[in-house]
Design a protein around this motif. Structure first.
Motif, PDB file in Angstrom:
ATOM      1  N   ASP A  39      35.484 -34.901 -47.869  1.00  0.00           N
ATOM      2  CA  ASP A  39      35.077 -33.701 -48.607  1.00  0.00           C
ATOM      3  C   ASP A  39      35.781 -32.462 -48.067  1.00  0.00           C
ATOM      4  OD1 ASP A  39      33.433 -35.096 -50.288  1.00  0.00           O
ATOM      5  OD2 ASP A  39      31.591 -34.683 -49.164  1.00  0.00           O
ATOM      6  N   PHE A  40      35.903 -32.352 -46.744  1.00  0.00           N
ATOM      7  CA  PHE A  40      36.571 -31.186 -46.160  1.00  0.00           C
ATOM      8  C   PHE A  40      38.030 -31.134 -46.596  1.00  0.00           C
ATOM      9  CE2 PHE A  40      39.007 -28.847 -43.068  1.00  0.00           C
ATOM     10  CZ  PHE A  40      38.210 -27.742 -42.796  1.00  0.00           C
ATOM     11  N   LEU A  41      38.705 -32.277 -46.567  1.00  0.00           N
ATOM     12  CA  LEU A  41      40.117 -32.298 -46.941  1.00  0.00           C
ATOM     13  C   LEU A  41      40.311 -31.889 -48.397  1.00  0.00           C
ATOM     14  CD1 LEU A  41      43.014 -33.074 -45.985  1.00  0.00           C
ATOM     15  CD2 LEU A  41      42.597 -35.309 -47.056  1.00  0.00           C
ATOM     16  N   LEU A  42      39.418 -32.337 -49.279  1.00  0.00           N
ATOM     17  CA  LEU A  42      39.621 -32.139 -50.714  1.00  0.00           C
ATOM     18  C   LEU A  42      38.975 -30.878 -51.271  1.00  0.00           C
ATOM     19  CD1 LEU A  42      39.034 -35.801 -51.978  1.00  0.00           C
ATOM     20  CD2 LEU A  42      41.162 -34.736 -51.218  1.00  0.00           C
ATOM     21  N   ASP A  43      38.103 -30.232 -50.493  1.00  0.00           N
ATOM     22  CA  ASP A  43      37.312 -29.120 -51.037  1.00  0.00           C
ATOM     23  C   ASP A  43      38.060 -27.810 -51.186  1.00  0.00           C
ATOM     24  OD1 ASP A  43      35.070 -30.433 -51.633  1.00  0.00           O
ATOM     25  OD2 ASP A  43      33.883 -29.795 -49.911  1.00  0.00           O
ATOM     26  N   GLY A  44      39.229 -27.681 -50.587  1.00  0.00           N
ATOM     27  CA  GLY A  44      39.959 -26.433 -50.777  1.00  0.00           C
ATOM     28  C   GLY A  44      40.189 -25.672 -49.496  1.00  0.00           C
ATOM     29  N   GLU A  45      40.123 -24.350 -49.571  1.00  0.00           N
ATOM     30  CA  GLU A  45      40.589 -23.498 -48.481  1.00  0.00           C
ATOM     31  C   GLU A  45      39.547 -23.280 -47.392  1.00  0.00           C
ATOM     32  OE1 GLU A  45      41.900 -20.000 -50.439  1.00  0.00           O
ATOM     33  OE2 GLU A  45      43.473 -21.016 -51.544  1.00  0.00           O
ATOM     34  N   ASN A  46      38.306 -23.672 -47.609  1.00  0.00           N
ATOM     35  CA  ASN A  46      37.273 -23.643 -46.566  1.00  0.00           C
ATOM     36  C   ASN A  46      37.065 -22.257 -45.969  1.00  0.00           C
ATOM     37  OD1 ASN A  46      39.284 -26.331 -45.783  1.00  0.00           O
ATOM     38  ND2 ASN A  46      37.294 -26.685 -46.726  1.00  0.00           N
ATOM     39  N   GLY A  47      37.098 -21.234 -46.835  1.00  0.00           N
ATOM     40  CA  GLY A  47      36.842 -19.868 -46.390  1.00  0.00           C
ATOM     41  C   GLY A  47      38.055 -19.120 -45.882  1.00  0.00           C
ATOM     42  N   PHE A  48      39.221 -19.786 -45.777  1.00  0.00           N
ATOM     43  CA  PHE A  48      40.445 -19.129 -45.340  1.00  0.00           C
ATOM     44  C   PHE A  48      41.450 -19.085 -46.478  1.00  0.00           C
ATOM     45  CE2 PHE A  48      38.554 -20.445 -41.388  1.00  0.00           C
ATOM     46  CZ  PHE A  48      38.921 -19.468 -40.472  1.00  0.00           C
ATOM     47  N   GLN A  49      42.382 -18.157 -46.375  1.00  0.00           N
ATOM     48  CA  GLN A  49      43.460 -18.083 -47.342  1.00  0.00           C
ATOM     49  C   GLN A  49      44.700 -17.476 -46.701  1.00  0.00           C
ATOM     50  OE1 GLN A  49      41.960 -15.603 -50.471  1.00  0.00           O
ATOM     51  NE2 GLN A  49      42.169 -13.709 -49.307  1.00  0.00           N
ATOM     52  N   PHE A  50      45.862 -17.773 -47.291  1.00  0.00           N
ATOM     53  CA  PHE A  50      47.106 -17.192 -46.818  1.00  0.00           C
ATOM     54  C   PHE A  50      47.366 -15.876 -47.541  1.00  0.00           C
ATOM     55  CE2 PHE A  50      47.997 -21.425 -45.165  1.00  0.00           C
ATOM     56  CZ  PHE A  50      48.626 -21.100 -43.965  1.00  0.00           C
ATOM     57  N   GLN A  51      47.580 -14.832 -46.749  1.00  0.00           N
ATOM     58  CA  GLN A  51      47.862 -13.505 -47.278  1.00  0.00           C
ATOM     59  C   GLN A  51      49.330 -13.177 -47.019  1.00  0.00           C
ATOM     60  OE1 GLN A  51      45.653 -11.506 -48.914  1.00  0.00           O
ATOM     61  NE2 GLN A  51      47.302 -10.042 -49.312  1.00  0.00           N
ATOM     62  N   PRO A  52      50.172 -13.030 -48.081  1.00  0.00           N
ATOM     63  CA  PRO A  52      51.589 -12.714 -47.871  1.00  0.00           C
ATOM     64  C   PRO A  52      51.773 -11.381 -47.155  1.00  0.00           C
ATOM     65  CG  PRO A  52      51.189 -13.452 -50.125  1.00  0.00           C
ATOM     66  CD  PRO A  52      49.840 -13.230 -49.508  1.00  0.00           C
ATOM     67  N   LEU A  53      52.661 -11.364 -46.172  1.00  0.00           N
ATOM     68  CA  LEU A  53      52.967 -10.154 -45.408  1.00  0.00           C
ATOM     69  C   LEU A  53      54.353  -9.621 -45.715  1.00  0.00           C
ATOM     70  CD1 LEU A  53      51.616 -11.223 -41.881  1.00  0.00           C
ATOM     71  CD2 LEU A  53      50.446  -9.822 -43.597  1.00  0.00           C
ATOM     72  N   ASP A  54      55.311 -10.524 -45.899  1.00  0.00           N
ATOM     73  CA  ASP A  54      56.690 -10.088 -46.113  1.00  0.00           C
ATOM     74  C   ASP A  54      57.458 -11.195 -46.813  1.00  0.00           C
ATOM     75  OD1 ASP A  54      58.922  -8.502 -46.038  1.00  0.00           O
ATOM     76  OD2 ASP A  54      59.370  -8.833 -43.920  1.00  0.00           O
ATOM     77  N   THR A  55      58.508 -10.811 -47.542  1.00  0.00           N
ATOM     78  CA  THR A  55      59.401 -11.757 -48.205  1.00  0.00           C
ATOM     79  C   THR A  55      60.836 -11.398 -47.860  1.00  0.00           C
ATOM     80  OG1 THR A  55      57.879 -12.101 -50.056  1.00  0.00           O
ATOM     81  CG2 THR A  55      60.183 -12.701 -50.402  1.00  0.00           C
ATOM     82  N   ILE A  56      61.586 -12.373 -47.393  1.00  0.00           N
ATOM     83  CA  ILE A  56      63.006 -12.184 -47.098  1.00  0.00           C
ATOM     84  C   ILE A  56      63.784 -13.015 -48.108  1.00  0.00           C
ATOM     85  CG2 ILE A  56      64.810 -12.398 -45.355  1.00  0.00           C
ATOM     86  CD1 ILE A  56      62.490 -12.450 -43.265  1.00  0.00           C
ATOM     87  N   ASP A  57      64.438 -12.339 -49.041  1.00  0.00           N
ATOM     88  CA  ASP A  57      65.149 -13.014 -50.128  1.00  0.00           C
ATOM     89  C   ASP A  57      66.585 -13.266 -49.708  1.00  0.00           C
ATOM     90  OD1 ASP A  57      66.109 -14.016 -52.471  1.00  0.00           O
ATOM     91  OD2 ASP A  57      65.441 -12.361 -53.736  1.00  0.00           O
ATOM     92  N   LEU A  58      66.952 -14.531 -49.583  1.00  0.00           N
ATOM     93  CA  LEU A  58      68.306 -14.899 -49.165  1.00  0.00           C
ATOM     94  C   LEU A  58      69.266 -15.009 -50.346  1.00  0.00           C
ATOM     95  CD1 LEU A  58      67.499 -17.602 -46.444  1.00  0.00           C
ATOM     96  CD2 LEU A  58      67.849 -15.144 -46.152  1.00  0.00           C
ATOM     97  N   GLU A  59      68.786 -14.725 -51.550  1.00  0.00           N
ATOM     98  CA  GLU A  59      69.647 -14.761 -52.725  1.00  0.00           C
ATOM     99  C   GLU A  59      70.314 -13.388 -52.875  1.00  0.00           C
ATOM    100  OE1 GLU A  59      71.684 -16.319 -55.900  1.00  0.00           O
ATOM    101  OE2 GLU A  59      70.523 -17.310 -54.341  1.00  0.00           O
ATOM    102  N   ARG A  60      71.378 -13.180 -52.112  1.00  0.00           N
ATOM    103  CA  ARG A  60      72.148 -11.943 -52.132  1.00  0.00           C
ATOM    104  C   ARG A  60      73.592 -12.248 -52.495  1.00  0.00           C
ATOM    105  NH1 ARG A  60      67.937  -8.646 -52.368  1.00  0.00           N
ATOM    106  NH2 ARG A  60      66.755  -8.403 -50.437  1.00  0.00           N
ATOM    107  N   SER A  61      74.260 -11.265 -53.068  1.00  0.00           N
ATOM    108  CA  SER A  61      75.675 -11.409 -53.410  1.00  0.00           C
ATOM    109  C   SER A  61      76.478 -11.687 -52.145  1.00  0.00           C
ATOM    110  CB  SER A  61      76.181 -10.136 -54.095  1.00  0.00           C
ATOM    111  OG  SER A  61      77.562 -10.226 -54.353  1.00  0.00           O
ATOM    112  N   GLY A  62      77.288 -12.732 -52.203  1.00  0.00           N
ATOM    113  CA  GLY A  62      78.127 -13.086 -51.064  1.00  0.00           C
ATOM    114  C   GLY A  62      77.491 -14.042 -50.086  1.00  0.00           C
ATOM    115  N   ASN A  63      76.185 -14.321 -50.244  1.00  0.00           N
ATOM    116  CA  ASN A  63      75.532 -15.269 -49.349  1.00  0.00           C
ATOM    117  C   ASN A  63      75.954 -16.702 -49.675  1.00  0.00           C
ATOM    118  OD1 ASN A  63      74.209 -13.085 -48.307  1.00  0.00           O
ATOM    119  ND2 ASN A  63      72.155 -13.904 -48.568  1.00  0.00           N
ATOM    120  N   PRO A  64      76.247 -17.530 -48.666  1.00  0.00           N
ATOM    121  CA  PRO A  64      76.611 -18.923 -48.925  1.00  0.00           C
ATOM    122  C   PRO A  64      75.408 -19.717 -49.424  1.00  0.00           C
ATOM    123  CG  PRO A  64      76.353 -18.562 -46.570  1.00  0.00           C
ATOM    124  CD  PRO A  64      76.237 -17.217 -47.216  1.00  0.00           C
ATOM    125  N   PRO A  65      75.630 -20.726 -50.268  1.00  0.00           N
ATOM    126  CA  PRO A  65      74.514 -21.550 -50.752  1.00  0.00           C
ATOM    127  C   PRO A  65      73.942 -22.417 -49.639  1.00  0.00           C
ATOM    128  CG  PRO A  65      76.603 -22.459 -51.488  1.00  0.00           C
ATOM    129  CD  PRO A  65      76.926 -21.145 -50.845  1.00  0.00           C
TER     130      PRO A  65
END
Length: 356
Positions: A39-65
């Protein structure tokens, strides 16, 4: 006769049957037990959640794939990452590509298959482990080659820093047992690359799966004790729905935590694919019925802390959240629906209670 004194050690021997036979695992009666219910595994987040703090986008002109990111080291001004094809690369925090560090090849200052990074900005050093060549290379932060170590005893998969000691964790594939592997440990001096290898393997196991680069940090710390966990991925799943986290004592392992998955059927296949132990938390990627779950255990209270069904099927180490510190994580997100190849985003998040 008190049969419990005989039965308990026998059960422990069966439970730890995959452990190293050279360095005997001690049987202890005060092992901590952590029960994870279905039940614990399947019930979800159990009172916790991930809150985004920052995003680093590597899709920039000239960046290697980029194809697959094995490891990332976050510095003060720059990010260093290992890509499956491109090797060691340096970026700024806006996601702009700065340079390749070193290059692939057979030369003494080159590498073939990189698996892990260790960054020491104070010493102006970045170390990378070469699984194929079984060596560690060092570069300065501007990308200049410094040195290459002598050949290690095994194929390096990760680094672990504890105080002033840096350990190189290696896979020794020279086993007489079919599908058998051993974990070797060397302590290394980062400026000279001199190392000392432990005389005997720390841990031996068998596995039908050979994912040489898909290992997170097998060492962690709890109450100043060094803990060890290595996923033993078997087609049949966990034996008896149980597994073990160990404590390292001198040159061998002692069972410290017994993980007991409750209320699952005998036919249910549970696999712990990857794990990290950080600041008293064991963060695990677990698969159940082809679904992937992020499971976090609180080792201080011997209880499960968080469970979340991940949006991907099967094993995806890139997408799995990895520790930056106690409750801060990063993971790699790709746009799988894009028509053209795009570079991913690095998402930094904190694990908080749902009331925050």
């Amino acid at each position: 006769m008190d049969y419990s004194k005989v039965i308990f050690p026998l059960l422990c021997i069966l439970l730890f049957q995959f452990c190293n036979t050279k360095n005997e695992v001690e049987v202890v009666e005060d092992i901590h037990k952590i029960e994870i219910s279905k039940d614990f595994l399947l019930d979800g987040e159990n009172g916790f959640q991930f809150q985004p703090l920052d995003t680093i986008d590597l899709e920039r002109s000239g960046n290697p794939p980029l194809t697959f990111i094995h490891d990332i080291a976050f510095g003060k001004d720059y990010i260093f990452l290992i890509d499956n094809r491109k090797g060691l690369l340096k970026y700024d925090y806006d996601g702009n590509y700065i340079q390749n560090i070193g290059k692939k090849g057979e030369g003494p200052d080159e590498y073939l298959v990189l698996t892990a990074i260790y960054l020491d900005e104070k010493e102006n050093i970045v170390l990378v482990s070469d699984w194929q060549k079984m060596v560690v290379n060092s570069y300065d932060l501007e990308g200049n080659f410094i040195a290459s170590s002598k050949k290690l005893a095994g194929q390096p998969i990760s680094f672990y820093k504890e105080d002033s000691t840096i350990l190189v964790i290696q896979e020794d594939l020279n086993s007489s047992e079919k599908d058998g592997k051993s974990i070797m440990i060397s302590s290394i001096e980062p400026t000279t690359l001199e190392f000392k290898t432990q005389e005997n393997p720390l841990y031996s196991f068998t596995s039908k799966f050979n994912r040489f680069y898909n290992f997170l940090n097998v060492f962690g710390k709890m109450n100043h004790e060094r803990l060890f966990y290595m996923p033993r991925s078997q087609f049949a799943g966990l034996i008896g729905q149980k597994d073990t986290i160990y404590r390292m004592k001198e040159d061998h392992l002692i069972p410290e935590y017994q993980l007991d998955f409750k209320d699952f059927e005998k036919s249910d296949t549970l696999r712990i694919e990857f794990t990290e132990i950080n600041e008293g938390n064991a963060s695990m990627l677990l698969t159940y019925k082809k679904d992937s779950y992020h499971l976090i255990l609180d080792l201080g209270s011997n209880t499960p802390k968080f469970s979340y069904k991940l949006p991907f099927k099967g094993v995806s180490l890139e997408e799995f959240p990895k520790h930056l510190n106690a409750d801060t994580y990063y993971n790699i997100i790709r746009n799988k629906d894009a028509q053209e190849e795009e570079n991913p985003k690095i998402i930094v998040s904190s694990l908080t209670t749902g009331t925050n």
